[in-house]
Write a protein that holds these residues in place. Structure first.
Motif, PDB file in Angstrom:
ATOM      1  N   UNK A   1       0.809  -1.212   0.000  1.00  0.00           N
ATOM      2  CA  UNK A   1       0.000   0.000   0.000  1.00  0.00           C
ATOM      3  C   UNK A   1       0.840   1.260   0.000  1.00  0.00           C
ATOM      4  N   UNK A   2       2.147   1.111   0.278  1.00  0.00           N
ATOM      5  CA  UNK A   2       3.055   2.257   0.250  1.00  0.00           C
ATOM      6  C   UNK A   2       3.184   2.792  -1.173  1.00  0.00           C
ATOM      7  N   UNK A   3       3.196   4.108  -1.306  1.00  0.00           N
ATOM      8  CA  UNK A   3       3.349   4.747  -2.613  1.00  0.00           C
ATOM      9  C   UNK A   3       4.752   5.315  -2.740  1.00  0.00           C
ATOM     10  N   UNK A   4       5.438   4.986  -3.829  1.00  0.00           N
ATOM     11  CA  UNK A   4       6.766   5.531  -4.095  1.00  0.00           C
ATOM     12  C   UNK A   4       6.713   6.352  -5.378  1.00  0.00           C
ATOM     13  N   UNK A   5       7.634   7.300  -5.480  1.00  0.00           N
ATOM     14  CA  UNK A   5       7.674   8.190  -6.633  1.00  0.00           C
ATOM     15  C   UNK A   5       8.862   7.842  -7.526  1.00  0.00           C
ATOM     16  N   UNK A   6       8.591   7.663  -8.816  1.00  0.00           N
ATOM     17  CA  UNK A   6       9.636   7.463  -9.822  1.00  0.00           C
ATOM     18  C   UNK A   6       9.763   8.749 -10.620  1.00  0.00           C
ATOM     19  N   UNK A   7      10.956   9.328 -10.653  1.00  0.00           N
ATOM     20  CA  UNK A   7      11.184  10.599 -11.342  1.00  0.00           C
ATOM     21  C   UNK A   7      11.934  10.365 -12.638  1.00  0.00           C
ATOM     22  N   UNK A   8      11.390  10.878 -13.742  1.00  0.00           N
ATOM     23  CA  UNK A   8      12.014  10.795 -15.055  1.00  0.00           C
ATOM     24  C   UNK A   8      12.412  12.198 -15.479  1.00  0.00           C
ATOM     25  N   UNK A   9      13.719  12.429 -15.629  1.00  0.00           N
ATOM     26  CA  UNK A   9      14.229  13.759 -15.914  1.00  0.00           C
ATOM     27  C   UNK A   9      14.647  13.908 -17.378  1.00  0.00           C
ATOM     28  N   UNK A  10      14.802  15.155 -17.789  1.00  0.00           N
ATOM     29  CA  UNK A  10      15.426  15.513 -19.073  1.00  0.00           C
ATOM     30  C   UNK A  10      14.819  14.750 -20.235  1.00  0.00           C
ATOM     31  N   UNK A  11      15.624  14.014 -21.009  1.00  0.00           N
ATOM     32  CA  UNK A  11      15.123  13.349 -22.211  1.00  0.00           C
ATOM     33  C   UNK A  11      14.138  12.230 -21.900  1.00  0.00           C
ATOM     34  N   UNK A  12      14.187  11.689 -20.686  1.00  0.00           N
ATOM     35  CA  UNK A  12      13.256  10.625 -20.318  1.00  0.00           C
ATOM     36  C   UNK A  12      11.819  11.140 -20.241  1.00  0.00           C
ATOM     37  N   UNK A  13      11.658  12.406 -19.867  1.00  0.00           N
ATOM     38  CA  UNK A  13      10.327  12.979 -19.707  1.00  0.00           C
ATOM     39  C   UNK A  13       9.574  13.073 -21.030  1.00  0.00           C
ATOM     40  N   UNK A  14      10.129  13.728 -22.084  1.00  0.00           N
ATOM     41  CA  UNK A  14       9.398  13.764 -23.356  1.00  0.00           C
ATOM     42  C   UNK A  14       9.241  12.390 -23.981  1.00  0.00           C
ATOM     43  N   UNK A  15      10.209  11.497 -23.751  1.00  0.00           N
ATOM     44  CA  UNK A  15      10.091  10.136 -24.283  1.00  0.00           C
ATOM     45  C   UNK A  15       8.910   9.421 -23.644  1.00  0.00           C
ATOM     46  N   UNK A  16       8.704   9.648 -22.351  1.00  0.00           N
ATOM     47  CA  UNK A  16       7.561   9.051 -21.665  1.00  0.00           C
ATOM     48  C   UNK A  16       6.252   9.600 -22.241  1.00  0.00           C
ATOM     49  N   UNK A  17       6.175  10.911 -22.439  1.00  0.00           N
ATOM     50  CA  UNK A  17       4.960  11.506 -22.986  1.00  0.00           C
ATOM     51  C   UNK A  17       4.661  10.986 -24.387  1.00  0.00           C
ATOM     52  N   UNK A  18       5.693  10.827 -25.201  1.00  0.00           N
ATOM     53  CA  UNK A  18       5.501  10.294 -26.542  1.00  0.00           C
ATOM     54  C   UNK A  18       4.933   8.871 -26.479  1.00  0.00           C
TER      55      UNK A  18
END
Length: 243
Positions: free
Chosen positions: A173-190
Motif C-alpha cells: 500500500x506504500x506509494x513511491x515516486x519514480x522521477x524521469x528527468x530531461x530526455x526521459x520525460x518527453x520520451x515518456x509523454x511520446x
C-alpha cells in the motif's frame, strides 16, 4: 579453427576467443552530462540460455561499427571480446564481470537458434531492499507496480527542466515516486500519447534509489526504460491479476 561455445557464467577476466550466444535485452547511450552530453559508450544487457545476465559496453570510438546492428530482442553470437571486472557502482547485473567490445570483437545476428534464451529478465527489489540501496549508488534495480498518478512539468507547463513523476503503489500500500528527468520525460509523454490511455501497470528499469527528507524516490537513469501493462510477460501477469 572454429571457436568453442561458452556460457556467460563461465566468463573469466581477459580476452575471450570463445563464442557466446546471447539475446540483446536492452541497449542505451551513456553520456557525460558534465561535458554537454558527450557520448561515453553504448551500453547493453545480454542474457544467455541459463538466464545469466551480463552488461556489455561499446566505447564511443567503436560504436559506429556496431550501432546499426543492435536490435533489442534479437539473438547474436559474440566472439573476441574483453571480459573485465564489473564496476561496483550503478550495477545493472548481478554478474561480477562485464563485456567490453574491442577492435577484434565480432557480433553476428542469428535468424534462428536451437537454444532457448529468455526474452526478458528484471531485477525487482522489495521496498525494504530499495531503502537499503538508497544513496549508496551500488545498484540500479527495476520496479513494477500499479500506477496511481502522473505529474508532469510538461503538461503543467512549468518552466525549467522537464520532469515526469510517477506515483506507484506497492503491494503493502506504500506509494513511491519514480522521477524521469530531461530526455526521459518527453520520451515518456511520446509513449503515453501513442498508448492512448493511462496504463494500470508500469515497469521501470534501471532506477537509482534516493532518500530525500526521509522519503524514498526512484530516479531514472540512462538505462531506464518504461513498459506499460502487457508489454512484458511479467507485466501481463500483473495486469491480469489486477483486472
Amino acid at each position: 579453427m572454429a571457436s568453442s561455445y561458452t556460457l556467460l557464467a563461465n566468463l573469466r577476466a581477459g580476452r575471450c576467443s570463445n563464442t557466446a550466444e546471447v539475446r540483446l535485452l536492452r541497449s542505451w547511450e551513456a553520456r557525460n552530462i558534465n561535458k554537454g552530453g558527450e557520448l561515453i559508450s553504448v551500453d547493453m544487457l545480454f542474457i544467455d540460455e541459463n538466464s545469466t545476465m551480463v552488461q556489455g559496453s561499446i566505447p564511443a570510438l567503436r560504436q559506429l561499427q556496431f550501432k546499426n546492428r543492435l536490435a533489442e530482442g534479437s539473438i547474436y553470437t559474440l566472439t573476441g571480446f574483453d571480459v573485465v571486472r564489473s564496476n561496483p557502482m550503478f550495477r545493472l547485473s548481478d554478474s561480477t564481470f562485464s563485456i567490453h567490445f574491442n577492435e577484434g570483437t565480432e557480433l553476428e545476428k542469428l535468424s534462428t537458434t536451437v537454444r532457448t534464451i529468455p526474452t526478458e529478465l528484471f531485477r525487482f527489489r522489495t521496498y525494504d531492499q530499495l531503502r537499503e540501496l538508497a544513496n549508496t549508488g551500488k545498484q540500479l534495480p527495476d520496479i513494477m507496480r500499479e500506477l496511481c498518478q502522473i505529474r508532469s512539468t510538461i503538461t503543467d507547463r512549468i518552466p525549467g527542466a522537464q520532469r515526469v513523476m510517477l506515483s506507484l503503489r506497492l503491494e503493502s500500500g506504500t506509494v513511491v515516486c519514480v522521477s524521469l528527468f530531461n530526455s526521459l520525460a518527453p520520451a515518456f509523454h511520446s509513449k503515453l500519447d501513442s498508448y492512448e490511455r493511462e496504463p494500470k501497470i508500469v515497469l521501470v528499469t534501471g532506477v537509482n534509489p534516493k532518500i530525500v527528507a526521509g522519503k524514498l524516490y526512484l530516479n531514472g537513469t540512462s538505462a531506464t526504460r518504461v513498459f506499460f501493462d502487457s508489454e512484458t510477460a511479467v507485466g501481463n501477469d500483473a495486469f491480469d491479476r489486477q483486472d
